[in-house]
Design a protein around this motif. Structure first.
Motif, short mmCIF file in Angstrom:
data_model
loop_
_atom_site.label_atom_id
_atom_site.label_comp_id
_atom_site.label_asym_id
_atom_site.label_seq_id
_atom_site.Cartn_x
_atom_site.Cartn_y
_atom_site.Cartn_z
N THR A 123 0.83 -1.21 0.00
CA THR A 123 0.00 0.00 0.00
C THR A 123 0.86 1.25 0.00
O THR A 123 0.64 2.19 -0.79
CB THR A 123 -0.92 0.00 1.24
N PHE A 124 1.85 1.29 0.88
CA PHE A 124 2.74 2.46 1.00
C PHE A 124 3.56 2.67 -0.28
O PHE A 124 3.71 3.80 -0.75
CB PHE A 124 3.66 2.27 2.20
N SER A 125 4.07 1.57 -0.84
CA SER A 125 4.91 1.66 -2.04
C SER A 125 4.12 2.18 -3.23
O SER A 125 4.62 2.99 -4.02
CB SER A 125 5.52 0.29 -2.38
N LEU A 126 2.88 1.71 -3.37
CA LEU A 126 2.04 2.18 -4.48
C LEU A 126 1.75 3.68 -4.35
O LEU A 126 1.87 4.44 -5.32
CB LEU A 126 0.72 1.41 -4.50
N ALA A 127 1.39 4.11 -3.14
CA ALA A 127 1.09 5.53 -2.93
C ALA A 127 2.32 6.40 -3.14
O ALA A 127 2.28 7.42 -3.85
CB ALA A 127 0.52 5.74 -1.53
N LEU A 156 -0.96 8.62 -10.97
CA LEU A 156 -2.30 8.76 -10.42
C LEU A 156 -2.95 7.40 -10.17
O LEU A 156 -3.64 7.19 -9.15
CB LEU A 156 -3.17 9.59 -11.37
N THR A 157 -2.73 6.47 -11.11
CA THR A 157 -3.30 5.13 -10.96
C THR A 157 -2.71 4.41 -9.74
O THR A 157 -3.44 3.84 -8.92
CB THR A 157 -3.04 4.28 -12.21
N ILE A 161 -4.67 3.40 -6.27
CA ILE A 161 -4.76 2.02 -5.77
C ILE A 161 -4.25 1.96 -4.33
O ILE A 161 -4.85 1.29 -3.47
CB ILE A 161 -3.96 1.06 -6.67
N GLY A 162 -3.12 2.66 -4.08
CA GLY A 162 -2.58 2.68 -2.72
C GLY A 162 -3.56 3.26 -1.71
O GLY A 162 -3.74 2.72 -0.62
N ILE A 163 -4.22 4.35 -2.09
CA ILE A 163 -5.21 4.98 -1.20
C ILE A 163 -6.41 4.06 -1.00
O ILE A 163 -6.94 3.94 0.11
CB ILE A 163 -5.64 6.34 -1.77
N LEU A 164 -6.85 3.41 -2.07
CA LEU A 164 -7.99 2.50 -1.96
C LEU A 164 -7.68 1.28 -1.11
O LEU A 164 -8.59 0.69 -0.49
CB LEU A 164 -8.43 2.05 -3.36
N LEU A 165 -6.41 0.88 -1.07
CA LEU A 165 -6.02 -0.30 -0.27
C LEU A 165 -5.89 0.01 1.21
O LEU A 165 -5.86 -0.91 2.04
CB LEU A 165 -4.68 -0.87 -0.79
N TYR A 166 -5.83 1.30 1.56
CA TYR A 166 -5.62 1.66 2.98
C TYR A 166 -6.78 1.22 3.88
O TYR A 166 -6.54 0.58 4.93
CB TYR A 166 -5.39 3.17 3.11
#
Length: 204
Positions: A123-127, A156-157, A161-166
């Motif tokens: 999650t952190f890496s994606l964001a 942005l994508t 995804i990172g924000i949605l996974l939080y």
């Protein structure tokens, strides 16, 4: 051991709890002794088990309070896990069995912790990677706008995804910690039940 000595030791064992919880527990067991009568103190103690045994149950019950409520949090679940581990470590069980239980708990926590850490890092890496990609996109916008749009789009994508996974990460952490706390409570119940039965047999 007298009733007063029993309750004094029990109070000491419960010192990690809030005062109101300690007083409520002591009032309950004091009434239990009084209803049985002073002449039956030894029988009551044999039935209840040692103060250490009783305190582990009280600590574990307190740790699980409110875990099924919607308002419970991941932090409370992790706190419950730690509380029950302390209760298990404080329980009057034989050292070989205690070592086996500790190893089992450590292994289970390691597995759960590894899963949650991997989830968090993803999650952190994606964001974070998405933010860097967006910055890189804006940095080259003057040289090649098509490449810039590509990096910004990817960023942005990934960030999205990172924000949605939080939220799922928080939910999974909460559910996993709650489940682990309840499993540890069942394990403690089995340990203390066997110990209690052994104490009863010794007093027969």
């Amino acid at each position: 051991m007298s009733k007063e000595e029993y309750l004094k030791v029990l109070r000491q064992k419960l010192k990690k709890l809030p005062n109101e919880e300690i007083n409520a527990a002591l009032d309950f067991y004091n009434e239990y002794f009084e209803e049985a009568g002073e002449e039956n103190t030894a029988e009551v103690i044999a039935k209840l088990g040692s103060p250490s045994l009783v305190s582990t149950q009280i600590l574990a019950e307190y740790a699980l309070k409110g875990l099924d409520n919607e308002s419970s949090t991941a932090k409370k679940g992790l706190s419950a896990v730690w509380f029950i581990i302390l209760a298990i470590l404080a329980s009057p069980i034989a050292l070989p069995l205690l070592l086996v239980v500790i190893i089992l708990i450590f292994t289970l926590i390691l597995i759960c912790g590894t899963f949650l850490l991997t989830f968090f890092l993803l999650t952190f890496s994606l964001a974070l990677g998405g933010i860097f990609s967006i910055v890189a996109g804006f940095a080259v916008i003057a040289q090649h706008w098509q490449t810039s749009l590509f990096f910004i789009g990817i960023g942005l994508t990934a960030s999205g995804i990172g924000i949605l996974l939080y939220p799922p990460l928080i939910l999974v952490t909460k559910n996993m910690s709650n489940s682990l706390a309840k499993w540890l409570k069942r394990l403690l119940d089995k340990i203390t039940y066997r110990r209690k039965e052994g104490l009863k047999n010794e007093n027969l």
